[in-house]
Design an enzyme around this catalytic site. Structure first.
Site, PDB file in Angstrom:
ATOM      1  CE  LYS A   1      -2.058  -0.872   3.846  1.00 22.43           C
ATOM      2  NZ  LYS A   1      -1.398  -2.052   4.509  1.00 22.43           N
TER       3      LYS A   1
ATOM      4  NE  ARG B   1      -3.449  -1.046  10.387  1.00 17.17           N
ATOM      5  CZ  ARG B   1      -2.519  -0.582  10.022  1.00 17.17           C
ATOM      6  NH1 ARG B   1      -2.465   0.445   9.354  1.00 17.17           N
ATOM      7  NH2 ARG B   1      -1.332  -1.457   9.697  1.00 17.17           N
TER       8      ARG B   1
ATOM      9  NE  ARG C   1       7.643  -3.726   5.912  1.00 19.97           N
ATOM     10  CZ  ARG C   1       6.415  -3.032   6.023  1.00 19.97           C
ATOM     11  NH1 ARG C   1       5.849  -2.880   4.849  1.00 19.97           N
ATOM     12  NH2 ARG C   1       6.002  -3.209   6.994  1.00 19.97           N
TER      13      ARG C   1
ATOM     14  NE  ARG D   1       7.118  -0.986  10.350  1.00 21.68           N
ATOM     15  CZ  ARG D   1       6.193  -0.955   9.641  1.00 21.68           C
ATOM     16  NH1 ARG D   1       6.367  -0.217   8.553  1.00 21.68           N
ATOM     17  NH2 ARG D   1       5.143  -1.238  10.048  1.00 21.68           N
TER      18      ARG D   1
ATOM     19  NE  ARG E   1       2.670  -5.080  11.224  1.00 24.08           N
ATOM     20  CZ  ARG E   1       3.505  -4.893  10.291  1.00 24.08           C
ATOM     21  NH1 ARG E   1       4.508  -5.723  10.488  1.00 24.08           N
ATOM     22  NH2 ARG E   1       3.378  -3.901   9.722  1.00 24.08           N
TER      23      ARG E   1
END
Ligand code: AMP
Length: 208
Positions: A13, A88, A125, A154, A165
């Site tokens: 996104k 969300r 990532r 992260r 998540r």
């Protein structure tokens, strides 16, 4: 124009939102980036949000709703906004509708990617501390090619937080797909394609 990008963490996104900013001049409003900025600046909101974010849980609705709606109210000059990572939850979607009054969301683009691919992407990532652009492990040790910032993994891209998540996404965010389908706003985009092909589908959806 108001676009909403809906999709699981790792669906791409943020990448598509950045491209829409470059090509269409839309302001990219990312709730995750706003929260990370609050954390960097050690604001009260940043400190409250920290433990939720590191576990991969959602930050409480009232805090996020206020933060994003305040930001949206500042973005009235340009051609529009692409919302990334918000709403969300159902209360967030309802709060957004209420705040918009008569002004409607133009499109909700659901960027769809299967779960095993999301896990693969998230655990590989690395993010630029300066501009939040994503990289893979191969780029570690080099600076960001856009802003020279440092790359890091992260906390919430670590395996345990990633699993959480994705569960949080299925339970709390996935139902919004039906919510927006019911309003006739939803467009599905295949997020498994390469970045340019996803962008092509996104731009086509905006014309239709
Ligand atoms: P993101 O960068 O969009 O993956 O967001 C990173 C983290 O910020 C999420 O895992 C949540 O902890 C928090 N967050 C971002 N957006 C929201 C939201 N709309 N509602 C609640 N928490 C959020």
């Amino acid at each position: 124009m108001l676009l909403v990008l809906l999709g699981a963490p790792g669906a791409g996104k943020g990448t598509q939102a950045d491209i829409l900013t470059d090509r269409k001049g839309l302001a990219h409003v990312s709730s995750g980036d706003l929260l990370r900025l609050h954390r960097q600046q050690k604001t009260e909101l940043g400190q409250l949000a920290q433990s939720y974010m590191d576990r991969g849980d959602l930050v409480p609705d009232d805090l996020v709703i206020r933060m994003v709606l305040d930001k949206l109210s500042e973005e009235t000059d340009g051609p529009g906004v692409v919302l990334d990572g918000f709403p969300r939850t159902a209360p967030q979607a309802e709060a957004l509708d209420e705040a918009l009054g008569g002004n409607e969301i133009d499109k909700v683009l659901h960027v769809k990617v299967p779960e095993d691919e999301l896990v693969r992407r998230l655990s590989n990532r690395y993010i630029c501390r300066g501009c939040s652009r994503p990289y893979t492990a191969e780029s570690m040790g080099r600076p960001c090619e856009f802003c020279g910032g440092e790359l890091y993994q992260r906390e919430d891209d670590m395996p345990e937080a990633v699993r959480n998540r994705l569960q949080v996404y299925s339970a709390q965010t996935y139902p919004l797909i039906d919510y927006y389908k019911g309003k006739g706003k939803l467009v599905e985009v295949n997020g498994l394609q390469d970045v340019d092909a996803v962008t092509g589908d996104v731009l086509q959806a905006l014309k239709d």
